[in-house]
Design a protein around this motif. Structure first.
Motif, PDB file in Angstrom:
ATOM      1  N   THR A 187       9.051  -8.220   7.170  1.00  0.00           N
ATOM      2  CA  THR A 187      10.219  -7.462   6.723  1.00  0.00           C
ATOM      3  C   THR A 187       9.765  -6.219   5.984  1.00  0.00           C
ATOM      4  OG1 THR A 187      12.194  -7.449   5.361  1.00  0.00           O
ATOM      5  CG2 THR A 187      10.380  -8.853   4.610  1.00  0.00           C
ATOM      6  N   ASP A 188      10.562  -5.160   6.093  1.00  0.00           N
ATOM      7  CA  ASP A 188      10.276  -3.951   5.324  1.00  0.00           C
ATOM      8  C   ASP A 188      11.030  -3.957   3.998  1.00  0.00           C
ATOM      9  OD1 ASP A 188       8.513  -2.910   7.087  1.00  0.00           O
ATOM     10  OD2 ASP A 188       9.941  -1.588   8.090  1.00  0.00           O
ATOM     11  N   ALA A 189      11.862  -4.969   3.799  1.00  0.00           N
ATOM     12  CA  ALA A 189      12.617  -5.025   2.543  1.00  0.00           C
ATOM     13  C   ALA A 189      12.423  -6.389   1.892  1.00  0.00           C
ATOM     14  CB  ALA A 189      14.098  -4.754   2.800  1.00  0.00           C
TER      15      ALA A 189
ATOM     16  N   ASP B 295      12.101  -7.249  -1.036  1.00  0.00           N
ATOM     17  CA  ASP B 295      12.751  -7.491  -2.328  1.00  0.00           C
ATOM     18  C   ASP B 295      14.220  -7.871  -2.208  1.00  0.00           C
ATOM     19  OD1 ASP B 295      10.592  -6.908  -4.257  1.00  0.00           O
ATOM     20  OD2 ASP B 295      10.580  -5.014  -3.131  1.00  0.00           O
TER      21      ASP B 295
END
Ligand SMILES: Nc1ncnc2c1ncn2[C@@H]1O[C@H](COP(=O)(O)OP(=O)(O)O)[C@@H](O)[C@H]1O
Ligand SMILES: Nc1ncnc2c1ncn2[C@@H]1O[C@H](COP(=O)(O)OP(=O)(O)O)[C@@H](O)[C@H]1O
Ligand SMILES: [Mg+2]
Ligand SMILES: [Mg+2]
Lengths: 385, 342
Positions: free
Chosen positions: A299-301, A303
């Motif tokens: 995933t690039d997100a 958080d």
């Protein structure tokens, strides 16, 4: 991309480029459970090594159709062919194993024309070379041995894919099992009547043996036994024994210039197989380069956690917003959940094998079908962060 | 009492389940057995590859060469399991036809039985399929002992050869029990009493293997059943958004607005609770993940199209993120029933 490496955060990273650049390394064997990406990894490693300047040959076993086409593997001549489109000063040749043909060629190379013809025409040989359990593994090893003998002049690195067995250990064990069967006492007993010395031995155990052959010929018909006898009679002394040959190729895998790369998907069964294999390599003093964890969720997100994303999706749906954002949040939640599940599974492996170096390849949106895709996999393999 | 309903395979009593290794043959065979047993039927589930996959799946001790009850189906049905051991099956034979039980056991201890089934792989297959045939035909008090038999079979690459026992034993004895057994097996396996179902994923290699398998089965005159598409993930984007998502043409402004409205992003343009992460980064990540998802879905659609070309009844089972346990099997069985596979 972040996230991929996170699946195995506590493991040392496998330095793929150092492995490929090491001129002392001349054979890289890719193993693992079925369907995890062995063929893809072998092809990607081979291409990367070639583009880093080495003269490489890759032996694939069962490439997906489109990948085979891009590697020019449509010519089935059971011999390496140069791959078009490789960049840089190195070279890449590729071939796909044809097990029956490898067996036939092996017979032809070891027997005079007449004897070879007899063996090739023997019905037992035909069934042995096309449908016996273990023949594919035996012939993969045999082909590797041949390529090795030709290496030096033509190639300085051989990358091998392994057959699509359920268990990765089959690659190590099946050839010896088949070898022992072919050199086993029953085969010898069946062949014995053909030889003068056999008879005395036979008389001693003849009671049991009589029952054995009579049961066999009732079940299988006398012809089958005759075929086996003829086969054993004609291969006898030819290859210095099947078992011995299997032992020799096995020993070759223990050579100091050989490295194993174990491929696994971040799934329970595949990681269990990888564990068995790693333990076996240790037990048999075979050098492990490391583990490739393939098709890992990313995933690039990282958080934005799954629970928050799901709650937000539900909220948006409740107020009747057009569904796109909610759908994106659900897609994200799915990925994050998958990533966490995979990390738990990978953790079990890495905590049992702390010293094993790991390289991670993300699950790509599309299949790996051409040189450009293989380069991308190669870059992921070599990424260290 | 078994409930009569219009399922797709009314005449079939032997369901053979094959597929590329790892696609879910064992899982689907077990779910199908439960589905067929639902409503009070007796179903036998056969394992032929000596892996004890059924015991693992149903969470019971390794199965002996003996029929054991594995599970109870909704409505009082029962699923029995049997792991067929070719050596034991051969001994059964020697006893039945030659009264050779004791000599047989001695030969087994010597490793001779294993040897016999190894030099003639066709014999092994005849013994395995023969056991399935026997279970299909077996009667008790004038009625069939089992309403259906489900076989967790070898993978697609070997299935046509495995089932086509007549050709397999062509080079073997022309008379005698193995020969007549092969003929009897073909009477069941080559008839409409049997259906060979293929399990696949929506991925290129398994779909290709399925197509090859269907072709080989047809060429051998074996009855092709349905295609079970396993581990299907539901598309999350609407068909309209799918195309735009794939081209990364979703409207970032709307997404940003929605995310703020849902409390994921703050008014200050950051991720809620993570002031160092800019909103634009989160939106870009979601768009990228949406594109990947759309790409996968499109690929899966083209695999579905290839499967449709096979013109076989097709059933879908969802991907279960937490894996397959006994409870999940009942869920998969119910899904096969609602799709009329059973
Ligand atoms: N990282 C990856 N992302 C997406 N697809 C992959 C990845 N690795 C492999 N694949 C695909 O998975 C399938 C199986 O891979 P393959 O290398 O043939 O596995 P194996 O040789 O272990 O059976 C192929 O269609 C391949 O393109
Ligand atoms: N629908 C599904 N969702 C999630 N996991 C599945 C599903 N079907 C099968 N699996 C898992 O995939 C793996 C392979 O399944 P299995 O039935 O053993 O395949 P095969 O018998 O074809 O080798 C197992 O770990 C199984 O739990
Ligand atoms: Mg492969
Ligand atoms: Mg299985």
């Amino acid at each position: 991309m972040t996230g991929a490496q996170e699946v195995a955060p506590r493991s040392p990273t496998l330095d793929v480029d150092a492995l490929l650049d090491d001129r002392e390394v001349r054979v890289v064997v890719c193993t693992g459970a079925g369907g995890v990406g062995k063929t893809t990894t072998a092809a990607a490693l081979a291409l990367r090594a070639a583009e880093r300047g080495r003269a490489v040959v890759v032996l694939t076993i069962d490439p997906a159709r489109r990948l085979a086409q891009s590697l020019g593997l449509t010519e089935l001549d059971n011999d390496p062919r140069p791959v078009e489109g490789v960049e840089g000063t190195g070279s890449l040749a590729a071939m796909m194993l044809d097990m029956k043909r490898t067996f036939d060629e092996f017979v032809e190379a070891n027997a005079d024309t007449e004897r070879a013809a007899t063996i090739l025409a023997n019905p037992f040989y035909q069934s042995l070379s096309s449908s016996f359990a273990g023949t594919q593994e035996y012939m993969a090893m045999e082909k590797l041995g041949q390529l090795r003998r030709r290496a030096g002049a033509e190639w300085d690195l051989i990358v091998v894919d392994t057959p699509p067995s359920r268990s990765a250990l089959d690659f190590l064990d099946a050839p010896r099992r088949l070898g022992s069967f072919l050199d086993g006492r029953f085969i010898r007993l069946l062949a014995a009547p053909a030889k003068a010395g056999g008879r005395a031995y036979l008389r001693v155990i003849s009671a049991g043996f009589g029952v054995f052959t009579s049961v066999l010929s009732k079940l299988l018909g006398a012809q089958v036994l005759t075929d086996v006898q003829t086969f054993v009679g004609s291969v006898d002394t030819l290859f210095g024994g099947f078992r011995e040959r299997a032992e020799e190729t096995y020993a070759m895998l223990q050579a100091p210039d050989t490295r194993f790369v174990v491929v696994a998907a971040p799934e329970r069964d595949a990681l269990r197989e990888a564990s068995y294999f790693v333990e076996r390599l240790e037990a048999d003093a075979m050098p492990l380069a490391g583990l490739v964890l393939n098709r890992v969720a990313t995933t690039d997100a990282p958080d934005l956690d799954a629970a928050t994303a799901l709650a937000a999706a539900t909220r948006l749906e409740a107020v009747g917003r057009p569904p796109v954002t909610a759908a994106l949040l659900r897609i994200h939640a799915d990925r994050v959940a998958t990533l966490h599940r995979q990390r738990r599974l990978a953790d079990r492996f890495t905590s049992a094998h702390r010293a094993v170096e790991v390289a991670v390849v993300p699950a790509l949106a599309r299949d790996v079908v051409d040189l450009e895709d293989l380069r991308a996999v190669g870059r992921h393999l070599a990424t260290r962060d | 009492m078994p409930t009569e309903r219009a399922a797709d395979w009314p005449h079939v009593r032997l369901h053979v389940v094959t597929g590329k290794g790892g696609t879910g043959k064992t899982t689907v065979a077990a779910a199908l057995a439960l589905a067929l047993a639902t409503g009070g039927r007796r179903v036998l589930l056969l394992e032929v590859e000596g892996r004890q996959g059924l015991a693992q799946l149903f969470d019971v001790p390794p199965l002996p060469y003996e029929e054991r009850r594995l599970a109870v189906a909704p409505g009082g049905g029962e699923v029995f399991g049997l792991a067929i051991d070719p050596e034991e099956a051969l001994l059964e034979y020697l006893e039945m036809f030659y009264n050779l039980r004791r000599a047989g056991s001695a030969l087994k201890r010597m490793g001779a039985i294993d040897f016999a089934t190894t030099i003639a792989p066709g014999v092994r297959d005849v013994l395995l399929t023969g056991k399935a045939k026997e279970a299909v035909r077996r009667k008790r008090d004038g009625a069939h002992s089992y309403d259906a038999v489900v076989m967790d079979a070898p993978p697609t690459g070997r299935i046509a050869r495995f089932l086509n026992v007549n050709t397999e034993v062509a080079g073997l004895a022309r008379t005698g029990p193995i020969r007549s057994q092969a003929d009897a097996v073909m009477e069941v396996i080559g008839s409409r009493l049997t259906a060979v179902h293929l399990v696949t994923l929506l991925e290129e290699m398994p779909v290709q293997e399925t197509a090859d398998g269907v072709r080989e089965l047809r060429a051998a005159g074996l009855p092709v059943g349905g295609v079970v598409v396993n581990q299907v993930r539901a598309p999350l984007l609407s068909p309209a958004a799918q195309g735009r998502a794939r081209k990364r043409q979703l409207d970032a402004e709307t997404i940003t607005h929605d995310l703020a409205k849902a409390g994921v992003l703050t008014g200050a343009g950051t991720l809620a609770g993570r002031p160092h992460i800019p909103a634009a980064e989160v939106v870009a990540a979601l768009v990228e993940e949406g594109a990947d998802h759309a790409e996968r879905v499109a690929l899966e659609q083209s695999q579905r199209d290839d499967i449709a070309l096979l013109e076989r009844p097709t059933y879908e089972l969802p991907f279960l993120p937490e894996g397959v346990d006994l409870g999940a099997l009942y869920d998969l069985a119910e899904r096969l029933r609602t799709q009329d596979m059973a």
